[in-house]
Design a protein around this motif. Structure first.
Motif, PDB file in Angstrom:
ATOM      1  N   ASP A 201      15.895  16.977 -17.705  1.00 44.53           N
ATOM      2  CA  ASP A 201      14.744  16.684 -18.558  1.00 44.53           C
ATOM      3  C   ASP A 201      13.796  15.669 -17.934  1.00 44.53           C
ATOM      4  N   GLU A 202      14.357  14.700 -17.210  1.00 44.90           N
ATOM      5  CA  GLU A 202      13.514  13.656 -16.636  1.00 44.90           C
ATOM      6  C   GLU A 202      12.795  14.101 -15.362  1.00 44.90           C
ATOM      7  N   TYR A 203      13.147  15.291 -14.834  1.00 49.06           N
ATOM      8  CA  TYR A 203      12.491  15.821 -13.631  1.00 49.06           C
ATOM      9  C   TYR A 203      12.092  17.278 -13.896  1.00 49.06           C
ATOM     10  N   PRO A 204      11.183  17.530 -14.841  1.00 52.27           N
ATOM     11  CA  PRO A 204      10.925  18.902 -15.304  1.00 52.27           C
ATOM     12  C   PRO A 204      10.276  19.795 -14.261  1.00 52.27           C
ATOM     13  N   ARG A 205       9.729  19.233 -13.187  1.00 55.04           N
ATOM     14  CA  ARG A 205       9.069  20.062 -12.179  1.00 55.04           C
ATOM     15  C   ARG A 205       9.846  20.115 -10.862  1.00 55.04           C
ATOM     16  N   CYS A 206      11.145  19.891 -10.947  1.00 52.66           N
ATOM     17  CA  CYS A 206      11.950  19.910  -9.723  1.00 52.66           C
ATOM     18  C   CYS A 206      11.919  21.266  -9.040  1.00 52.66           C
ATOM     19  N   ASP A 207      11.689  22.353  -9.780  1.00 57.65           N
ATOM     20  CA  ASP A 207      11.700  23.680  -9.168  1.00 57.65           C
ATOM     21  C   ASP A 207      10.305  24.180  -8.818  1.00 57.65           C
ATOM     22  N   ARG A 208       9.280  23.364  -8.976  1.00 62.89           N
ATOM     23  CA  ARG A 208       7.956  23.709  -8.470  1.00 62.89           C
ATOM     24  C   ARG A 208       7.962  23.455  -6.961  1.00 62.89           C
ATOM     25  N   PRO A 209       7.717  24.464  -6.121  1.00 69.32           N
ATOM     26  CA  PRO A 209       7.929  24.285  -4.679  1.00 69.32           C
ATOM     27  C   PRO A 209       6.888  23.440  -3.972  1.00 69.32           C
ATOM     28  N   GLU A 210       5.739  23.201  -4.611  1.00 65.15           N
ATOM     29  CA  GLU A 210       4.713  22.393  -3.951  1.00 65.15           C
ATOM     30  C   GLU A 210       5.087  20.912  -3.996  1.00 65.15           C
ATOM     31  N   ASP A 211       4.823  20.222  -2.895  1.00 67.84           N
ATOM     32  CA  ASP A 211       5.016  18.776  -2.828  1.00 67.84           C
ATOM     33  C   ASP A 211       3.741  18.117  -2.345  1.00 67.84           C
ATOM     34  N   LEU A 212       3.622  16.833  -2.652  1.00 68.06           N
ATOM     35  CA  LEU A 212       2.541  16.012  -2.127  1.00 68.06           C
ATOM     36  C   LEU A 212       3.167  14.888  -1.329  1.00 68.06           C
ATOM     37  N   TYR A 213       2.723  14.751  -0.062  1.00 71.02           N
ATOM     38  CA  TYR A 213       3.312  13.773   0.855  1.00 71.02           C
ATOM     39  C   TYR A 213       2.303  12.666   1.127  1.00 71.02           C
ATOM     40  N   PHE A 214       2.719  11.455   0.898  1.00 75.03           N
ATOM     41  CA  PHE A 214       1.892  10.271   1.124  1.00 75.03           C
ATOM     42  C   PHE A 214       2.528   9.536   2.307  1.00 75.03           C
TER      43      PHE A 214
ATOM     44  N   LEU B 195      29.829  28.867  11.507  1.00 74.50           N
ATOM     45  CA  LEU B 195      30.194  27.530  11.984  1.00 74.50           C
ATOM     46  C   LEU B 195      29.053  26.563  11.736  1.00 74.50           C
ATOM     47  N   PHE B 196      29.342  25.455  11.032  1.00 79.58           N
ATOM     48  CA  PHE B 196      28.437  24.316  10.919  1.00 79.58           C
ATOM     49  C   PHE B 196      29.103  23.169  11.680  1.00 79.58           C
ATOM     50  N   GLU B 197      28.491  22.726  12.766  1.00 80.64           N
ATOM     51  CA  GLU B 197      29.156  21.785  13.660  1.00 80.64           C
ATOM     52  C   GLU B 197      28.201  20.704  14.139  1.00 80.64           C
ATOM     53  N   ALA B 198      28.668  19.444  14.055  1.00 78.53           N
ATOM     54  CA  ALA B 198      27.973  18.297  14.653  1.00 78.53           C
ATOM     55  C   ALA B 198      26.538  18.154  14.151  1.00 78.53           C
ATOM     56  N   ASN B 199      26.330  18.389  12.859  1.00 80.10           N
ATOM     57  CA  ASN B 199      25.032  18.151  12.240  1.00 80.10           C
ATOM     58  C   ASN B 199      25.060  16.828  11.480  1.00 80.10           C
ATOM     59  N   GLU B 200      23.913  16.191  11.356  1.00 79.58           N
ATOM     60  CA  GLU B 200      23.755  15.090  10.415  1.00 79.58           C
ATOM     61  C   GLU B 200      22.985  15.623   9.218  1.00 79.58           C
ATOM     62  N   ILE B 201      23.607  15.556   8.039  1.00 83.05           N
ATOM     63  CA  ILE B 201      23.063  16.135   6.811  1.00 83.05           C
ATOM     64  C   ILE B 201      22.956  15.012   5.792  1.00 83.05           C
ATOM     65  N   SER B 202      21.740  14.612   5.432  1.00 89.00           N
ATOM     66  CA  SER B 202      21.607  13.363   4.669  1.00 89.00           C
ATOM     67  C   SER B 202      20.376  13.363   3.768  1.00 89.00           C
ATOM     68  N   TYR B 203      20.472  12.584   2.694  1.00 85.23           N
ATOM     69  CA  TYR B 203      19.352  12.267   1.802  1.00 85.23           C
ATOM     70  C   TYR B 203      18.694  13.524   1.215  1.00 85.23           C
ATOM     71  N   ASN B 204      19.458  14.572   0.993  1.00 84.94           N
ATOM     72  CA  ASN B 204      18.885  15.781   0.406  1.00 84.94           C
ATOM     73  C   ASN B 204      18.934  15.728  -1.121  1.00 84.94           C
ATOM     74  N   ASN B 205      18.075  16.536  -1.740  1.00 86.28           N
ATOM     75  CA  ASN B 205      17.830  16.630  -3.182  1.00 86.28           C
ATOM     76  C   ASN B 205      16.862  15.566  -3.681  1.00 86.28           C
ATOM     77  N   TYR B 206      15.790  15.329  -2.917  1.00 79.87           N
ATOM     78  CA  TYR B 206      14.774  14.397  -3.399  1.00 79.87           C
ATOM     79  C   TYR B 206      14.040  14.926  -4.628  1.00 79.87           C
ATOM     80  N   ALA B 207      14.077  16.248  -4.868  1.00 83.36           N
ATOM     81  CA  ALA B 207      13.412  16.817  -6.045  1.00 83.36           C
ATOM     82  C   ALA B 207      14.238  16.653  -7.312  1.00 83.36           C
ATOM     83  N   HIS B 208      15.488  16.199  -7.170  1.00 84.52           N
ATOM     84  CA  HIS B 208      16.375  15.954  -8.308  1.00 84.52           C
ATOM     85  C   HIS B 208      16.734  17.225  -9.065  1.00 84.52           C
ATOM     86  N   VAL B 209      17.020  18.304  -8.336  1.00 91.27           N
ATOM     87  CA  VAL B 209      17.552  19.512  -8.965  1.00 91.27           C
ATOM     88  C   VAL B 209      18.908  19.170  -9.589  1.00 91.27           C
TER      89      VAL B 209
END
Length: 536
Positions: A138-151, A284-298
């Motif tokens: 409820d607090e992130y009602p537009r999480c599934d809108r694919p457009e973003d604005l980058y500052f 195979l997923f190997e030797a990746n750095e995977i971090s800070y994902n879900n900034y849209a709060h899905v």
């Protein structure tokens, strides 16, 4: 290089091996001709593509299975449909961007705006169904809108109305094609995502290497790299994949995702995909750095976090550093079998570290898990490792640190999950948790087995008559066992959940038939938190 000169470049570098599209260049020559000898001895030079050129046009007019070298600089708003065997490589400093720069702004009262913004991507169908609506909190009602604005390369929070716009947020008035925001744009870089995908799943056996892939308006559950993953044989290697709205990378069967930095994507870092009715095999997923994902709060009740794998056979996740994702770190969900998680570092993820949900045989071994699930540790949620209504898990050789505030160690969870009849019923059974080292850095935290089965199920029982289900803990047919594990804590002694019972002490847990050969002591050693370097 001009596009018109493409044929000349190819002919000079590959001689009679290939030519321009539409020309007969002897591709069907019989074996043993001079062409075969040349192919064995002369390397074909990559086809260079400079920023501003139409990449897809060049691809479509090049020989099959070509190698394309994208030159340094920003290649903007190009959606690529590879052909079988194509390779896309970048020089250092090559960026594929799905965003355009907003050069002009106007001001109205306290807000800035940019007009004539006609892009509007698809939303997830579940969010539009009034009986579901569970994609976005409820607090992130537009999480599934694919457009973003980058500052200045930072995605702003997309709010639900113009009245909510404040510093750090923005609103897209789709009816009037206008973007609104509060922060002064003067002297700053302002971009908005427009293009859906960097690489569409249009062909098998594609290689993508050494690119920065950013700011694509990929939809929830679809990826900037691989879109839906309905192809096989992809190699995604040595890239930085960031700031895309949905998923960073999705691949299908017989694919490798290796040594990529996949971070700050809107929903999930990596995932697997397959056409409906098919399975994903040997990935195979190997030797990746995977971090800070879900900034849209899905919503994490839907899908979120570092990684999400579905209907896989033979998935291997090895040597990755998975940290600070808003959601689980690594998550297998729905009928995965033959999975191996090994030698990963899984730190500081908001939910579970590794969660294996409604799936089958998995080996989870030799991983370093710490500080996951802080603030989300009701029941056995928030465990460093959670076997979630799944069977056939072997969990061993792992080192776990539970945060001083909250979180859990290792949990097995059973309850009724019958909503996927195509895959059969799922239950928490035949799981073995052994030879792990678990340190609780604070007073609280637990490990153990919990059950919330429904009365009437074949896998329900209440053996002690306390009103709580306990099949997953006590039934011989459940066969869930903790043994040979070492626990270290200097806090509250009740460290074990066991179905309907209140938290148990070490002695009480052993009395229930668990940890016959395990140990518990107060030797709490704070670990060295120097992050691993998996990308070099």
């Amino acid at each position: 290089m001009r596009v018109e000169a493409l044929c000349v470049v190819v002919v000079l570098t590959a001689a009679s091996l290939s030519g321009c599209a539409g020309n007969d260049t002897g591709d069907d020559a019989p074996a043993g001709t001079g062409d075969d000898t040349l192919a064995d001895t002369q390397e074909v030079e990559p086809i260079e593509i400079f920023p501003g050129q139409d990449i897809q046009y060049i691809v479509d007019n090049s020989p099959a299975a070509s190698t394309f070298l994208l030159k340094s600089g920003i290649h903007r708003m190009q959606e690529l449909w590879p052909r079988a065997g194509d390779t896309f490589e970048g020089e250092n400093g090559t960026i594929l961007s799905g965003a355009r720069v907003l050069p002009e702004f106007s001001r109205s009262n306290d807000l800035w705006y940019s007009a004539n913004q006609t892009q509007e991507g698809l939303r997830h169908g579940d969010q539009l169904d009034p009986e579901k609506g569970w994609v976005c909190p409820d607090e992130y009602p537009r999480c599934d809108r694919p457009e973003d604005l980058y500052f200045n390369d930072e995605p702003l929070l997309h709010v639900g109305s113009i009245e909510e716009v404040a510093s750090g947020s923005w609103f897209f008035d789709y009816d009037n094609d206008t973007i609104w925001f509060a922060d002064d744009p003067q002297g700053h870089s302002i971009e908005t995502s427009v293009t859906y995908f960097a690489f569409v799943d249009s062909a098998n056996d594609v290689t993508i290497r050494n690119l920065v892939i950013e700011k694509f308006a990929s939809w929830v559950q679809l990826a900037a790299v691989g879109s839906s993953g309905n192809v096989s044989g992809w190699l995604v290697e040595g890239n930085e994949i960031r700031l895309n709205h949905g998923v960073g990378v999705i691949v299908g069967s017989d694919s490798i995702v290796r040594r990529n930095h996949i971070h700050h994507n809107g929903q999930i870092g990596v995932a697997t995909g397959a056409p409906e009715g098919y399975r994903v095999t040997n990935v195979l997923f190997e030797a990746n750095e995977i971090s800070y994902n879900n900034y849209a709060h899905v919503s994490c009740g839907f899908e979120c976090g570092g990684a999400k794998f579905t209907v896989t056979d033979g998935l291997v996740v090895r040597g990755n550093y998975v940290h600070h994702n808003m959601g689980p770190g690594l998550w297998t969900d729905i009928d995965n079998t033959g999975v191996i998680y090994e030698d990963n570092w899984i730190w500081w993820n908001e939910r579970e570290g590794i969660v294996h949900e409604i799936s089958h045989d998995v080996i989870i071994r030799n991983n370093d898990l710490r500080y996951n699930g802080v603030g989300h540790d009701i029941w056995m949620w928030g465990s460093q490792i959670l076997i979630h209504v799944s069977d056939g898990a072997q969990v061993y050789g792992n080192t776990l640190y539970v945060h001083e505030d909250t979180g859990h160690g290792i949990g097995i969870m059973n309850y009724n999950r019958e909503e996927y009849p195509d895959f059969g019923d799922f239950y928490g059974r035949n799981n073995s948790i052994h030879h792990n080292d678990i340190t609780y850095l604070g007073l609280y935290g637990a490990s153990g087995i919990v059950d919330d089965g429904e009365v009437g199920s074949d896998y329900y029982q209440d053996s002690d008559g306390d009103g709580f289900a306990d099949w997953g803990c006590l039934a011989e047919s459940a066969n869930n066992l903790f043994d040979y594990n070492a626990y270290h804590h200097d806090g509250i002694a009740e460290k074990f959940e066991f179905c309907g019972a209140s938290y148990l002490t070490w002695e009480e847990f052993q009395a229930e038939g668990q940890e016959a050969h395990g140990t518990m002591d107060s030797l709490v050693v704070v670990p060295d938190d120097t992050p691993p370097d998996v990308l070099s």
